[in-house]
Design an enzyme around this catalytic site. Structure first.
Site, mmCIF file in Angstrom:
data_model
loop_
_atom_site.group_PDB
_atom_site.id
_atom_site.type_symbol
_atom_site.label_atom_id
_atom_site.label_comp_id
_atom_site.label_asym_id
_atom_site.label_seq_id
_atom_site.Cartn_x
_atom_site.Cartn_y
_atom_site.Cartn_z
ATOM 1 N N SER A 81 0.836 -1.206 0.000
ATOM 2 C CA SER A 81 0.000 0.000 0.000
ATOM 3 C C SER A 81 0.862 1.242 0.000
ATOM 4 C CB SER A 81 -0.901 0.010 1.241
ATOM 5 O OG SER A 81 -1.541 1.266 1.411
ATOM 6 N N TYR A 117 -2.447 -1.083 10.265
ATOM 7 C CA TYR A 117 -2.525 -1.443 8.846
ATOM 8 C C TYR A 117 -1.242 -1.039 8.115
ATOM 9 C CZ TYR A 117 -4.125 -1.154 3.958
ATOM 10 O OH TYR A 117 -4.259 -1.265 2.585
#
Length: 285
Positions: A176, A189
């Site tokens: 990400s 995350y």
């Protein structure tokens, strides 16, 4: 299931989210005719029921692959992805379960081999995120669960798949933009995504001698069920993705070609790298 398995949290009960219910609908449709770049290959795509995973499954099928659709529990979405793959003239297999459970990963890969007889491409896409404004708001259960799904699950899937991956095979992991930029409300995350990038580079070093390439894709803000179902605070959704240089969120079918490129022979001299479909944000790495 292992005794130390962490069950899903109840903080965002709508996760992982239904694409069938989402408005506006994400764009998963491949944008061009296939050219056989994955002809007669077999691919596993985790989290393939919706979002980026569905777009990857659709594009892989368009390019000639049979696809195993691994997903958590959104059965309606998974059935639609299966229909999409079969509409491209390819075979599809749906397997529901949790990638954070090592025994399930072993069983899922065994089902794929029993159905298709081989495995050429593994796409580790499944993930979850839980926004919190302060690090003290992150419960131990959430922290363990996020790492269990996002990075332990990749280890478990690769461990299960490794005996079946031969020279020429490819693994593509979904990291990400948060790994590179950070994200104040996604501490756990973002940390897993950093681990995934390190895992990708290290696994590449481990497997390249056997002719197996390992790469990653680091999407920016992409319109999928994950964010509106609890992955972002509700008040952030109207402006989701507007802070990118392109001024909008991306669509799943704008990310899927990066996975295809890294999975096929077009990327035969590329391993240990990350592609950044993120709307124009410049990151280092």
């Amino acid at each position: 299931m292992a005794t130390d398995f962490t069950p899903p949290t109840t903080e965002e009960p709508g996760m992982p989210g239904s694409e069938a219910d989402l408005q506006p609908k994400p764009e998963w449709q491949p944008r061009y005719p296939g050219s056989g770049r994955l002809k007669d290959k077999v691919a596993i795509v985790t989290g393939a029921d919706s979002g980026i995973g569905r777009a990857v499954a659709a594009l892989f099928a368009r390019e000639g692959a049979d696809v195993a659709i691994l997903y958590l529990d959104e059965h309606e979405d998974a059935a639609e992805t299966k229909r999409i793959v079969e509409a491209e003239g390819r075979r599809a297999l749906t397997v529901a379960g949790d990638v954070g459970d090592k025994s399930w990963c072993d069983d899922a890969v065994a089902k794929v081999i029993a159905e298709f007889g081989k495995l050429d491409v593994l796409v580790n896409n499944a993930g979850e995120q839980h926004p919190d404004k302060d690090i003290t708001d992150i419960t131990e259960q959430q922290l363990r669960r996020t790492f269990q799904t996002n990075i332990f699950g990749m280890f478990f899937m690769v461990q299960a798949a490794r005996p079946h991956l031969k020279s020429g095979a490819a693994i593509v992991n979904c990291t990400s933009i948060t790994m590179y930029q950070g994200a104040a409300i996604l501490l756990d995350y973002s940390s897993t995504k950093g681990a995934i990038t390190a895992f990708t580079r290290s696994l590449s070093e481990s497997l390249v001698k056997d002719g197996i390439r390992v790469n990653g894709v680091a999407p920016g803000p992409i319109w999928t069920p994950l964010n509106p179902s609890g992955g972002q605070p509700k008040e952030n959704i109207p402006d989701f993705g507007k802070d990118t240089p392109m001024g909008r969120p991306g669509q799943p079918n704008e990310v899927a070609p990066a996975f295809l490129f890294l999975a096929c022979e077009d990327a035969s001299y590329i391993s240990g790298q990350v592609i950044h479909p993120n709307g124009g944000t410049v990151v280092n790495g």
